[in-house]
Structure formats: structure tokens, C-alpha cells
Motif scaffolding. Structure first.
Motif, short mmCIF file in Angstrom:
data_model
loop_
_atom_site.label_atom_id
_atom_site.label_comp_id
_atom_site.label_asym_id
_atom_site.label_seq_id
_atom_site.Cartn_x
_atom_site.Cartn_y
_atom_site.Cartn_z
N VAL A 65 -7.01 -6.15 11.32
CA VAL A 65 -6.04 -5.07 11.13
C VAL A 65 -4.81 -5.62 10.40
N MET A 66 -4.31 -6.77 10.82
CA MET A 66 -3.12 -7.34 10.19
C MET A 66 -3.41 -7.85 8.79
N ASN A 67 -4.62 -8.36 8.54
CA ASN A 67 -4.98 -8.76 7.18
C ASN A 67 -4.94 -7.55 6.24
N ARG A 68 -5.40 -6.43 6.72
CA ARG A 68 -5.35 -5.21 5.91
C ARG A 68 -3.90 -4.74 5.75
N TYR A 69 -3.15 -4.76 6.82
CA TYR A 69 -1.74 -4.34 6.80
C TYR A 69 -0.96 -5.12 5.74
N ASN A 70 -1.27 -6.38 5.59
CA ASN A 70 -0.57 -7.25 4.64
C ASN A 70 -1.12 -7.18 3.22
N ASP A 71 -2.12 -6.36 2.99
CA ASP A 71 -2.72 -6.20 1.66
C ASP A 71 -2.21 -4.89 1.06
N PRO A 72 -1.68 -4.92 -0.15
CA PRO A 72 -1.12 -3.70 -0.75
C PRO A 72 -2.14 -2.57 -0.97
N ARG A 73 -3.43 -2.86 -0.87
CA ARG A 73 -4.44 -1.81 -1.04
C ARG A 73 -4.59 -0.92 0.19
N TYR A 74 -3.99 -1.34 1.30
CA TYR A 74 -4.13 -0.61 2.56
C TYR A 74 -2.79 -0.01 2.98
N PRO A 75 -2.82 0.92 3.95
CA PRO A 75 -1.57 1.52 4.42
C PRO A 75 -0.58 0.46 4.94
N LYS A 76 0.67 0.83 5.00
CA LYS A 76 1.75 -0.09 5.34
C LYS A 76 2.17 -0.02 6.80
N THR A 77 1.36 0.63 7.64
CA THR A 77 1.62 0.63 9.08
C THR A 77 0.33 0.28 9.80
N VAL A 78 0.46 -0.25 11.00
CA VAL A 78 -0.72 -0.56 11.81
C VAL A 78 -1.49 0.73 12.08
N CYS A 79 -0.78 1.80 12.45
CA CYS A 79 -1.46 3.07 12.72
C CYS A 79 -2.13 3.63 11.47
N GLY A 80 -1.53 3.42 10.32
CA GLY A 80 -2.14 3.86 9.07
C GLY A 80 -3.43 3.12 8.78
N VAL A 81 -3.43 1.81 9.03
CA VAL A 81 -4.64 1.00 8.83
C VAL A 81 -5.73 1.45 9.80
N VAL A 82 -5.39 1.55 11.08
CA VAL A 82 -6.38 1.90 12.10
C VAL A 82 -6.88 3.33 11.91
N GLY A 83 -6.03 4.22 11.43
CA GLY A 83 -6.40 5.61 11.27
C GLY A 83 -7.08 5.94 9.96
N GLN A 84 -7.28 4.94 9.09
CA GLN A 84 -7.93 5.22 7.81
C GLN A 84 -9.33 5.76 8.03
N LYS A 85 -9.66 6.80 7.31
CA LYS A 85 -10.95 7.47 7.47
C LYS A 85 -12.12 6.51 7.21
N ASN A 86 -13.10 6.55 8.09
CA ASN A 86 -14.35 5.79 7.98
C ASN A 86 -14.17 4.27 7.98
N GLN A 87 -13.10 3.79 8.57
CA GLN A 87 -12.89 2.35 8.59
C GLN A 87 -13.06 1.75 9.98
N PHE A 88 -12.67 2.48 11.00
CA PHE A 88 -12.79 2.00 12.38
C PHE A 88 -13.60 3.01 13.18
N ALA A 89 -13.90 2.68 14.42
CA ALA A 89 -14.75 3.51 15.27
C ALA A 89 -14.27 4.96 15.30
#
Length: 157
Positions: A65-89
Motif C-alpha cells: 500500500v505504501m509503495n503505491r502511495y509513494n508512486d505518482p501513478r497511484y492516489p495520494k492517500t492511503v484510502c485512495g490507494v486501498v479504495g482503487q477499483k479492482n485492486q484490493f479485496a
């Protein structure tokens, strides 16, 4: 004019009701995610994705989750990363956490949000259930933990 204001009032009322319902969305907006803290979103990702198997498995998921958070291709919040469609359970931000695994997830989430990372995850931003294999040659596996296999996507040369 009266019909337009009546319609707007109905839409506003629906939006207010939707914000009170955890896990619901209205017009594509996930209101539950907007009400959660970064810690709760992290806890939920670790709880559901690691099957509450171990602190190591939860730490590995949190690191992704934090690796994605720190990558500009992903959302800039933890909730944004976790809530991305079709990425987590499915339902990760809405299903109830019902057992003692939530306590462990809370403890590990605190560690991750303070900077702890699983060293074996390295730069991996992806994982899937352990034991599955896919025919892609750009998947570089780095770790198996918590019932998951973690991998980096690399360009094949």
C-alpha cells in the motif's frame, strides 16, 4: 423552476442519506472511504488481504500500500490507494472486521504509518494469492508471506 429545486432537494437528501451508510456510494463517490482515517483504510487492507494470518503478512500488505502511495501513478492517500477499483479485496472498505485480527491489524497499521516496511517486499506494488501462477514474464516475485506472493512488474528486455 419549482420542479428543478424539488429534484435538487431529492438529490441532496439522497447524498446525505448515503453518507450515513458505511460502504455505500452515490454517483460513484464512496462516502465510507471519505469518513475513514488513513489508519482504518490501512487496517482494512491488511486485515482482508492477509486473511489475518500473521503480523508478517499484514506488514507485507501494508508495505505494498505504501509503495503505491509513494508512486505518482497511484492516489495520494492511503484510502485512495486501498479504495482503487479492482485492486484490493471486494468490500475491503465496507465489510465488517469481526475477529481479533482487527487488533493485530491496528497494531501493524500503526507501525506501517510510522515508517515500518517489510524488507522482503522491496519495491513490489502487487501481490496475489500464494500458489497461483500466471504466464506473464514481467512478474518478478520477491516474497511469499501471509498467504500471498508479492511481485514487482518489470520490463522484459
Amino acid at each position: 423552476m419549482r420542479a428543478i429545486s424539488s429534484t435538487l432537494l431529492r438529490v441532496a437528501a439522497l447524498a446525505v442519506v448515503a453518507t450515513g451508510l458505511g460502504g455505500c456510494s452515490f454517483m460513484g463517490i464512496n462516502f465510507a472511504m471519505n469518513q475513514m482515517s488513513e489508519k482504518e483504510c490501512m487496517m482494512r487492507a491488511m486485515y482482508f488481504e492477509s486473511n489475518r494470518s500473521s503480523a508478517e503478512g499484514m506488514l507485507a500488505v501494508g508495505t505494498v500500500v505504501m509503495n503505491r502511495y509513494n508512486d505518482p501513478r497511484y492516489p495520494k492517500t492511503v484510502c485512495g490507494v486501498v479504495g482503487q477499483k479492482n485492486q484490493f479485496a471486494q468490500g475491503v472498505l465496507s465489510r465488517p472486521m469481526t475477529d481479533s485480527g482487527a487488533v493485530l491489524a491496528s497494531q501493524v497499521a500503526d507501525q506501517v504509518l510510522r515508517g515500518s516496511r517489510h524488507p522482503g517486499v522491496q519495491n513490489a506494488q502487487h501481490f496475489h494469492t500464494a500458489g497461483l501462477r500466471f504466464p506473464y514474464n514481467n512478474m518478478f516475485y520477491v516474497l511469499e508471506a501471509g498467504g500471498n506472493e508479492f511481485y514487482e512488474k518489470r520490463t522484459v528486455r
